[in-house]
Design a protein around this motif. Sequence first.
Motif, PDB file in Angstrom:
ATOM      1  N   SER B  59       0.841  -1.211   0.000  1.00  0.00           N
ATOM      2  CA  SER B  59       0.000   0.000   0.000  1.00  0.00           C
ATOM      3  C   SER B  59       0.869   1.252   0.000  1.00  0.00           C
ATOM      4  CB  SER B  59      -0.911   0.007   1.227  1.00  0.00           C
ATOM      5  OG  SER B  59      -0.155   0.244   2.399  1.00  0.00           O
ATOM      6  N   SER B  60       0.356   2.324  -0.578  1.00  0.00           N
ATOM      7  CA  SER B  60       1.155   3.550  -0.579  1.00  0.00           C
ATOM      8  C   SER B  60       1.269   4.113   0.838  1.00  0.00           C
ATOM      9  CB  SER B  60       0.573   4.587  -1.540  1.00  0.00           C
ATOM     10  OG  SER B  60      -0.809   4.666  -1.407  1.00  0.00           O
ATOM     11  N   GLU B  61       0.270   3.832   1.647  1.00  0.00           N
ATOM     12  CA  GLU B  61       0.341   4.276   3.051  1.00  0.00           C
ATOM     13  C   GLU B  61       1.515   3.610   3.761  1.00  0.00           C
ATOM     14  OE1 GLU B  61      -0.023   3.044   7.067  1.00  0.00           O
ATOM     15  OE2 GLU B  61      -0.941   1.728   5.548  1.00  0.00           O
ATOM     16  N   ALA B  62       1.677   2.291   3.568  1.00  0.00           N
ATOM     17  CA  ALA B  62       2.796   1.566   4.201  1.00  0.00           C
ATOM     18  C   ALA B  62       4.131   2.029   3.619  1.00  0.00           C
ATOM     19  CB  ALA B  62       2.621   0.066   4.015  1.00  0.00           C
ATOM     20  N   ARG B  63       4.163   2.253   2.319  1.00  0.00           N
ATOM     21  CA  ARG B  63       5.391   2.745   1.683  1.00  0.00           C
ATOM     22  C   ARG B  63       5.819   4.077   2.316  1.00  0.00           C
ATOM     23  NH1 ARG B  63       7.929   1.297  -3.630  1.00  0.00           N
ATOM     24  NH2 ARG B  63       5.977   0.187  -3.838  1.00  0.00           N
ATOM     25  N   PRO B  68      10.910   6.954   5.485  1.00  0.00           N
ATOM     26  CA  PRO B  68      11.737   7.739   6.412  1.00  0.00           C
ATOM     27  C   PRO B  68      12.749   6.911   7.202  1.00  0.00           C
ATOM     28  CG  PRO B  68       9.387   8.220   6.713  1.00  0.00           C
ATOM     29  CD  PRO B  68       9.468   7.062   5.781  1.00  0.00           C
ATOM     30  N   HIS B  69      12.531   5.596   7.274  1.00  0.00           N
ATOM     31  CA  HIS B  69      13.478   4.748   8.015  1.00  0.00           C
ATOM     32  C   HIS B  69      14.649   4.294   7.158  1.00  0.00           C
ATOM     33  CE1 HIS B  69      10.809   4.601  11.449  1.00  0.00           C
ATOM     34  NE2 HIS B  69       9.802   4.256  10.649  1.00  0.00           N
ATOM     35  N   MET B  70      14.582   4.539   5.854  1.00  0.00           N
ATOM     36  CA  MET B  70      15.688   4.156   4.968  1.00  0.00           C
ATOM     37  C   MET B  70      16.769   5.224   5.009  1.00  0.00           C
ATOM     38  SD  MET B  70      14.363   1.321   4.033  1.00  0.00           S
ATOM     39  CE  MET B  70      15.718   0.804   2.962  1.00  0.00           C
ATOM     40  N   SER B  71      18.020   4.815   4.797  1.00  0.00           N
ATOM     41  CA  SER B  71      19.101   5.788   4.733  1.00  0.00           C
ATOM     42  C   SER B  71      18.903   6.682   3.508  1.00  0.00           C
ATOM     43  CB  SER B  71      20.449   5.076   4.670  1.00  0.00           C
ATOM     44  OG  SER B  71      20.578   4.381   3.452  1.00  0.00           O
ATOM     45  N   GLY B  72      19.551   7.850   3.530  1.00  0.00           N
ATOM     46  CA  GLY B  72      19.317   8.858   2.496  1.00  0.00           C
ATOM     47  C   GLY B  72      19.404   8.315   1.078  1.00  0.00           C
ATOM     48  N   GLY B  73      20.479   7.595   0.801  1.00  0.00           N
ATOM     49  CA  GLY B  73      20.683   7.101  -0.553  1.00  0.00           C
ATOM     50  C   GLY B  73      19.704   6.015  -0.961  1.00  0.00           C
ATOM     51  N   LYS B  77      15.171   4.943  -4.069  1.00  0.00           N
ATOM     52  CA  LYS B  77      14.979   3.594  -4.623  1.00  0.00           C
ATOM     53  C   LYS B  77      13.745   2.944  -4.003  1.00  0.00           C
ATOM     54  CE  LYS B  77      19.914   2.968  -4.044  1.00  0.00           C
ATOM     55  NZ  LYS B  77      20.965   2.108  -3.467  1.00  0.00           N
ATOM     56  N   THR B  78      13.621   3.099  -2.690  1.00  0.00           N
ATOM     57  CA  THR B  78      12.497   2.487  -1.982  1.00  0.00           C
ATOM     58  C   THR B  78      11.182   3.122  -2.421  1.00  0.00           C
ATOM     59  OG1 THR B  78      13.982   2.137  -0.112  1.00  0.00           O
ATOM     60  CG2 THR B  78      11.629   1.939   0.335  1.00  0.00           C
ATOM     61  N   ALA B  79      11.229   4.396  -2.767  1.00  0.00           N
ATOM     62  CA  ALA B  79      10.010   5.079  -3.212  1.00  0.00           C
ATOM     63  C   ALA B  79       9.579   4.622  -4.594  1.00  0.00           C
ATOM     64  CB  ALA B  79      10.234   6.597  -3.207  1.00  0.00           C
ATOM     65  N   SER B  80      10.545   4.238  -5.433  1.00  0.00           N
ATOM     66  CA  SER B  80      10.206   3.991  -6.839  1.00  0.00           C
ATOM     67  C   SER B  80      10.048   2.515  -7.201  1.00  0.00           C
ATOM     68  CB  SER B  80      11.274   4.608  -7.746  1.00  0.00           C
ATOM     69  OG  SER B  80      12.470   3.863  -7.674  1.00  0.00           O
ATOM     70  N   ALA B  81      10.519   1.609  -6.369  1.00  0.00           N
ATOM     71  CA  ALA B  81      10.420   0.183  -6.721  1.00  0.00           C
ATOM     72  C   ALA B  81       8.961  -0.247  -6.751  1.00  0.00           C
ATOM     73  CB  ALA B  81      11.195  -0.665  -5.717  1.00  0.00           C
TER      74      ALA B  81
END
Lengths: 196, 196
Positions: B59-63, B68-73, B77-81
């Motif tokens: 879900s986009s809500e879970a995404r 915010p918990h992923m490192s900057g770099g 990637k996490t947003a677009s996969a």
Amino acid sequence: MSLVLDPAAQDLLFREARTANTFTDEPVTDEQVQAIYDLVKYGPTAFNQTPLRITLVRSSEARERLIPHMSGGNQAKTASAPLVAILSADNEFHEELPTLLPAMPQIKDLFFAERPAREGSAAFNAALQAAYFIVGIRAAGLAAGPMTGYDAEGVRKEFLDDDHTPLMVVNIGKPGEDAFRPRSPRLGFDEVVTTV
Amino acid sequence: MSLVLDPAAQDLLFREARTANTFTDEPVTDEQVQAIYDLVKYGPTAFNQTPLRITLVRSSEARERLIPHMSGGNQAKTASAPLVAILSADNEFHEELPTLLPAMPQIKDLFFAERPAREGSAAFNAALQAAYFIVGIRAAGLAAGPMTGYDAEGVRKEFLDDDHTPLMVVNIGKPGEDAFRPRSPRLGFDEVVTTV
């Protein structure tokens, strides 16, 4: 047909592949081990740190030194396998990072200056590579017999040094008579996978 | 030709497979994830404990809660996969052992009565399974983008519970534009393998 890997390869690597508990005396050659390594070395690790190290126990003298460190049920398997490999994690893998990760020279000091951080990262990433190595053994048409039942400190002192942590001992060869236990059940998709 | 796995499969799983950093928007279906799981669930673990658990972030809500918990770099990637999976180790896997290892009912209490022993075993064996899962993603003709750069405690609190330890977050999909960095070097056989 959601997988593109051909069914024969699926069977070879996963569906029909099994942990072997007995082996024939057909040798496992250095060429086979080299081919396995040259395939699975490409499996991904964090920052390409590739901390797995492999000790091939080939001489009968070394085999005799290894067997007493194995748990009771693993001693006979370790004695009879054509080749035994000790897999370990190199806790000083960061020394290789300038070669392995030339594009990010800052990583070595940023994340891996301290030994406890290196040990945690080496254990995790070498475990990934141990799994790739098991898949590679099967890709060579051989059976793997991975074992975690052994005296890790004893194996470390006998074969490694303070900078290496044993992860697993793996028997490698062609399966012998009564090599396989019945396939144990696996958890169902819904027991393992949650969707959010 | 020391490997029996056909060269196309070698390429698919290891030689040409690469960590993807960008993805197309082609969806990854539940059927694909089910096929991947049904293949790699057979990969071996100690005492068949199979402690890997998988949280599919659909879900986009879970995404939005994950990014915010992923490192900057890793955030872009996490947003677009098309699909993101949180892989974790179940530190209470021993509750499933009567089902998973019916032939050895003594193992549960013999080795896994204490939580620290379970946590160590779960971390190691779930790491093996994480590697099988990456191989399985590739077997489905998809690219994996495994990431260890994230706030593990934040991810645990947001998506898991005290009994689960996050191991890795994996982006899954078809590679997009400029998906791959140049292949980094690997250590040579003689740098990794010692014979005794």
